[in-house]
Write an enzyme that holds these catalytic residues in place. Structure first.
Site, PDB file in Angstrom:
ATOM      1  N   LYS A 237       0.876  -1.192   0.000  1.00 50.25           N
ATOM      2  CA  LYS A 237       0.000   0.000   0.000  1.00 50.25           C
ATOM      3  C   LYS A 237       0.904   1.229   0.000  1.00 50.25           C
ATOM      4  O   LYS A 237       1.558   1.527   0.999  1.00 50.25           O
ATOM      5  CB  LYS A 237      -0.877   0.045   1.247  1.00 50.25           C
ATOM      6  CG  LYS A 237      -1.859   1.208   1.183  1.00 50.25           C
ATOM      7  CD  LYS A 237      -2.252   1.756   2.538  1.00 50.25           C
ATOM      8  CE  LYS A 237      -1.522   3.001   2.933  1.00 50.25           C
ATOM      9  NZ  LYS A 237      -1.733   4.202   2.129  1.00 50.25           N
TER      10      LYS A 237
ATOM     11  N   GLY B  52       7.472   5.063   8.083  1.00 48.91           N
ATOM     12  CA  GLY B  52       6.600   6.217   8.234  1.00 48.91           C
ATOM     13  C   GLY B  52       6.798   6.878   9.580  1.00 48.91           C
ATOM     14  O   GLY B  52       7.883   6.809  10.168  1.00 48.91           O
TER      15      GLY B  52
ATOM     16  N   GLY C  30       3.690   4.166  13.296  1.00 50.27           N
ATOM     17  CA  GLY C  30       4.577   3.007  13.530  1.00 50.27           C
ATOM     18  C   GLY C  30       4.297   2.364  14.879  1.00 50.27           C
ATOM     19  O   GLY C  30       4.186   1.132  14.976  1.00 50.27           O
TER      20      GLY C  30
ATOM     21  N   GLU D 154      10.612   1.506  10.335  1.00 53.55           N
ATOM     22  CA  GLU D 154      11.605   2.557  10.090  1.00 53.55           C
ATOM     23  C   GLU D 154      10.871   3.875  10.300  1.00 53.55           C
ATOM     24  O   GLU D 154      10.003   4.234   9.506  1.00 53.55           O
ATOM     25  CB  GLU D 154      12.131   2.480   8.653  1.00 53.55           C
ATOM     26  CG  GLU D 154      13.015   1.298   8.362  1.00 53.55           C
ATOM     27  CD  GLU D 154      14.309   1.309   9.146  1.00 53.55           C
ATOM     28  OE1 GLU D 154      14.689   2.378   9.655  1.00 53.55           O
ATOM     29  OE2 GLU D 154      14.917   0.246   9.279  1.00 53.55           O
TER      30      GLU D 154
ATOM     31  N   CYS E 253      13.910  11.243   6.076  1.00 52.28           N
ATOM     32  CA  CYS E 253      14.062  10.726   7.447  1.00 52.28           C
ATOM     33  C   CYS E 253      15.491  10.982   7.929  1.00 52.28           C
ATOM     34  O   CYS E 253      15.734  11.075   9.118  1.00 52.28           O
ATOM     35  CB  CYS E 253      13.747   9.250   7.480  1.00 52.28           C
ATOM     36  SG  CYS E 253      14.602   8.322   6.218  1.00 52.28           S
TER      37      CYS E 253
ATOM     38  N   GLU F 248      10.540  16.086  15.471  1.00 56.47           N
ATOM     39  CA  GLU F 248      10.735  15.969  14.027  1.00 56.47           C
ATOM     40  C   GLU F 248       9.789  16.936  13.309  1.00 56.47           C
ATOM     41  O   GLU F 248       8.589  16.932  13.561  1.00 56.47           O
ATOM     42  CB  GLU F 248      10.452  14.544  13.549  1.00 56.47           C
ATOM     43  CG  GLU F 248      10.819  14.355  12.088  1.00 56.47           C
ATOM     44  CD  GLU F 248      10.483  12.971  11.540  1.00 56.47           C
ATOM     45  OE1 GLU F 248       9.359  12.498  11.770  1.00 56.47           O
ATOM     46  OE2 GLU F 248      11.346  12.383  10.868  1.00 56.47           O
TER      47      GLU F 248
HETATM   48  P1  NAP Z   1       2.772   8.238   7.938  1.00 57.64           P
HETATM   49  O1  NAP Z   1       1.722   9.256   8.026  1.00 57.64           O
HETATM   50  O2  NAP Z   1       3.087   7.436   9.151  1.00 57.64           O
HETATM   51  O3  NAP Z   1       2.309   7.253   6.758  1.00 57.64           O
HETATM   52  C1  NAP Z   1       3.110   6.170   6.347  1.00 57.64           C
HETATM   53  C2  NAP Z   1       2.212   5.122   5.721  1.00 57.64           C
HETATM   54  O4  NAP Z   1       1.352   4.580   6.712  1.00 57.64           O
HETATM   55  C3  NAP Z   1       1.312   5.690   4.617  1.00 57.64           C
HETATM   56  O5  NAP Z   1       1.197   4.747   3.590  1.00 57.64           O
HETATM   57  C4  NAP Z   1      -0.006   5.865   5.362  1.00 57.64           C
HETATM   58  O6  NAP Z   1      -1.123   5.882   4.533  1.00 57.64           O
HETATM   59  C5  NAP Z   1       0.004   4.630   6.252  1.00 57.64           C
HETATM   60  N1  NAP Z   1      -0.927   4.686   7.373  1.00 57.64           N
HETATM   61  C6  NAP Z   1      -1.447   5.779   7.978  1.00 57.64           C
HETATM   62  N2  NAP Z   1      -2.281   5.411   8.972  1.00 57.64           N
HETATM   63  C7  NAP Z   1      -2.295   4.056   8.997  1.00 57.64           C
HETATM   64  C8  NAP Z   1      -2.979   3.075   9.789  1.00 57.64           C
HETATM   65  N3  NAP Z   1      -3.811   3.427  10.780  1.00 57.64           N
HETATM   66  N4  NAP Z   1      -2.754   1.773   9.544  1.00 57.64           N
HETATM   67  C9  NAP Z   1      -1.909   1.401   8.562  1.00 57.64           C
HETATM   68  N5  NAP Z   1      -1.250   2.276   7.760  1.00 57.64           N
HETATM   69  C10 NAP Z   1      -1.433   3.591   7.988  1.00 57.64           C
HETATM   70  O7  NAP Z   1       4.152   8.835   7.417  1.00 57.64           O
HETATM   71  P2  NAP Z   1       4.402   9.799   6.173  1.00 57.64           P
HETATM   72  O8  NAP Z   1       3.865  11.136   6.509  1.00 57.64           O
HETATM   73  O9  NAP Z   1       3.932   9.131   4.917  1.00 57.64           O
HETATM   74  O10 NAP Z   1       6.005   9.823   6.117  1.00 57.64           O
HETATM   75  C11 NAP Z   1       6.764  10.685   6.882  1.00 57.64           C
HETATM   76  C12 NAP Z   1       7.374   9.959   8.055  1.00 57.64           C
HETATM   77  O11 NAP Z   1       8.092   8.831   7.600  1.00 57.64           O
HETATM   78  C13 NAP Z   1       8.386  10.783   8.807  1.00 57.64           C
HETATM   79  O12 NAP Z   1       8.178  10.648  10.189  1.00 57.64           O
HETATM   80  C14 NAP Z   1       9.727  10.189   8.408  1.00 57.64           C
HETATM   81  O13 NAP Z   1      10.754  10.343   9.351  1.00 57.64           O
HETATM   82  C15 NAP Z   1       9.360   8.768   8.225  1.00 57.64           C
HETATM   83  N6  NAP Z   1      10.333   8.084   7.359  1.00 57.64           N
HETATM   84  C16 NAP Z   1      11.227   7.231   7.936  1.00 57.64           C
HETATM   85  C17 NAP Z   1      12.179   6.594   7.153  1.00 57.64           C
HETATM   86  C18 NAP Z   1      13.176   5.644   7.768  1.00 57.64           C
HETATM   87  O14 NAP Z   1      13.716   4.830   7.040  1.00 57.64           O
HETATM   88  N7  NAP Z   1      13.443   5.710   9.059  1.00 57.64           N
HETATM   89  C19 NAP Z   1      12.201   6.826   5.775  1.00 57.64           C
HETATM   90  C20 NAP Z   1      11.280   7.697   5.224  1.00 57.64           C
HETATM   91  C21 NAP Z   1      10.340   8.318   6.025  1.00 57.64           C
HETATM   92  P3  NAP Z   1      -1.712   7.284   3.976  1.00 57.64           P
HETATM   93  O15 NAP Z   1      -0.685   7.829   3.072  1.00 57.64           O
HETATM   94  O16 NAP Z   1      -2.941   6.867   3.287  1.00 57.64           O
HETATM   95  O17 NAP Z   1      -1.945   8.148   5.178  1.00 57.64           O
END
Ligand code: NAP
Length: 508
Positions: free
Chosen positions: A194, A247, A252, A269, A303, A405
């Site tokens: 997804k 995410g 997470g 991650e 990230c 963050e």
């Molecule tokens: P996010 O809001 O947590 O979303 C990540 C994914 O999770 C998206 O596909 C999202 O879908 C999905 N999701 C949301 N709610 C969910 C639920 N209740 N159940 C299952 N899945 C769900 O993060 P983001 O805004 O896309 O990304 C930014 C974050 O990612 C930052 O905090 C960044 O640090 C982190 N990140 C970490 C790394 C690493 O390797 N450490 C790398 C890149 C990014 P939707 O898009 O439909 O909301």
């Protein structure tokens, strides 16, 4: 405060020159299918919201059921395909990615805003990851060990785990999915992914690549739609054996709890609050290039972005002056323009978060704003989510700017008096993903490698620039102990089986 007035919006290509939107479907069991509910949503360019990039199914649990069923069925055949053969198929996908690199990268810039040089890098990372995973097809090393008895043989082998669920963010729309899918596939697993709602087109393009490469139906599946519907259904599905997530900390941790209750292995991650340390003996021009790229590349939405700059007091003032001079020259605009340095925030929500933290910095933390701080408006800027590169000085350890963050182009500068203090400040956060130190002193460099609490440490390089054949991940709040990429990711996508072969002909 420098208000970055020099940003006059450079905006090729002209309206009307944009490609027609693509209308993607879900990819399930080797076929492109609409969502069971028939709903669709639009994917628009954050640099120009009048540019409709693509449309996608708004799916629900019924579509996840179909995708998991297809993946479960395909697993029975795929797990028996010899791993070197699986590797060759992955190599075919790599060749197709190479051929489509420019077109895929352009669409990626249009769907999430980062500049074209960076989306080319994103696609390249998928290419590199595929090439590395393909080579694993001829390794996937197990272990042999001597055993206690005569005429008996002992070994441990890797076995695939079945259907793997993948939930990915928007900031590396292709690289992160590839980090998850290629290793899972070479190990003999099947996948249901997804993508983030904001960046589904890059993963849809990835599915086209798998299809053209000739992956058997059901081995890879994509379901687009919301996190709380599609993502949740993937996590909760009894036939999904593992979930790999990248995410936010918030989601997470939520999924970690759900997977824990279901007894499902979960790889996370999550966020970062990465710092670059610059010591008084550092090569300052080099450190300057590093922080500019680390803090403002991808509009700070990595990230591994440099969110904190820890400066030795002896070089603090001179370095800040050089930094502001260079940062104010960064050109902000549409990432398809090759001369632009920084694209927009990915969405209005992310822009609001950036502006909220700038308010926190000014009013709550009372730090000193020395560059930027405002939304960019006027002309073509009004059609997108643009913000100035922003720098705060006078930031103290423990301030919200320094601890939370932001995920935007907002850099906090912290002054320290010694190497020991720099390491203390660097380590004093809830996260531990990437880190960097600029010093010409080899002893300090090795002390930093030893004492910094992070999954990645760069010496004389910025906090960004990971390669696919070294483990990627973080400590503390950044993750849950797993590592992506390299050989380490194989432990998530395989189970170890210990095998004893008795050839003595008797019960020993
Ligand atoms: P996010 O809001 O947590 O979303 C990540 C994914 O999770 C998206 O596909 C999202 O879908 C999905 N999701 C949301 N709610 C969910 C639920 N209740 N159940 C299952 N899945 C769900 O993060 P983001 O805004 O896309 O990304 C930014 C974050 O990612 C930052 O905090 C960044 O640090 C982190 N990140 C970490 C790394 C690493 O390797 N450490 C790398 C890149 C990014 P939707 O898009 O439909 O909301």
């Amino acid at each position: 405060i420098i208000t970055a007035k020099q940003h006059s919006p450079p905006f090729p290509p002209k309206r009307g020159a944009m490609p027609e939107p693509k209308h993607f479907k879900n990819y399930i069991g080797g076929a492109w299918v609409e969502a069971a509910g028939g709903e669709r949503y639009e994917n628009r360019n954050p640099a120009d919201t009048e540019d409709l990039v693509s449309t996608h199914p708004s799916s629900d649990a019924r579509d996840v059921d179909a995708a998991v069923a297809a993946a479960k069925e395909a697993f029975e055949g795929w797990r028996l395909v010899p791993a070197p053969e699986r590797g060759l198929l992955i190599m075919k996908a790599v060749e197709i990615l190479k051929a489509r690199k420019e077109e895929i990268s352009q669409m990626m810039t249009r769907e999430m805003g980062k500049v074209i040089a960076e989306t080319r890098g994103d696609t390249q990372e998928a290419i590199d990851c595929g090439a590395y995973a393909a080579g694993e097809g001829r390794r996937l090393f197990g272990r042999h060990t001597p055993v206690e008895m005569r005429n008996k043989f002992g070994m441990a082998i890797r076995q695939p785990v079945g259907v793997c669920g993948m939930i990915t963010p928007w900031n590396f729309p292709l690289a992160i999915p590839s980090w998850k899918m290629f290793p899972a596939l070479v190990c003999g697993n099947t996948c249901v992914i997804k993508p983030a709602t904001l960046t589904p087109a890059s993963v849809a393009n990835f599915m086209e690549v798998f299809e053209e490469a000739g992956f058997p139906p059901g081995v890879v599946n994509m379901v687009t739609g919301g996190g709380s519907t599609v993502g949740r259904a993937i996590v909760e599905h009894p036939d999904v054996n593992r979930v790999s997530f990248t995410g936010s900390v918030e989601i997470g941790n939520l999924l970690a709890g759900q997977c824990g209750a279901l007894g499902k292995p979960f790889s996370a991650e999550l966020g970062g609050k990465n710092a670059q340390i610059v010591m008084d003996d550092a090569n300052l021009p080099l450190a300057l290039d590093g922080v500019l790229w680390g803090a403002f590349g991808t509009t700070g939405q990595r990230c591994t972005a440099t969110s904190r700059l820890i400066l030795h007091e002896k070089i603090h003032d001179a370095f800040v002056e050089m930094l502001v001079e260079r940062a104010k020259k960064l050109k902000v605009g549409n990432g398809l323009d090759e001369t632009v340095d920084m694209g927009p925030a990915v969405s209005e929500d992310q822009l609001k978060t950036d502006l909220y933290y700038i308010e926190v910095g000014l009013k709550e933390d009372k730090a000193e704003l020395v560059l930027g701080g405002k939304r960019l408006t006027g002309g073509a800027y009004d059609n997108g989510f643009f913000i100035e590169p922003t720098i705060f000085t006078g930031v103290k350890p423990g301030m919200r700017l320094e601890q939370e963050e932001i995920f935007g182009p907002v850099l906090s500068v912290i002054k320290v008096g010694s190497f020991e203090e720099a390491i203390r400040v660097q380590n004093d956060t809830a996260f531990g993903l990437s880190s960097s130190i600029y010093t010409e002193n080899v002893n300090l460099a090795f002390k930093a490698i030893q004492d910094i609490e992070a999954g990645i440490t760069y010496i004389n390089g910025p906090t960004i620039g990971a390669e696919v054949h070294l483990p990627f991940g973080g400590v503390k709040g950044t993750g849950n102990g797993h590592r992506e990429a390299a050989w380490t990711v194989l432990d998530f996508y395989t189970e170890w089986k210990s095998v004893y072969v008795e050839f003595s002909g008797k019960l020993q």
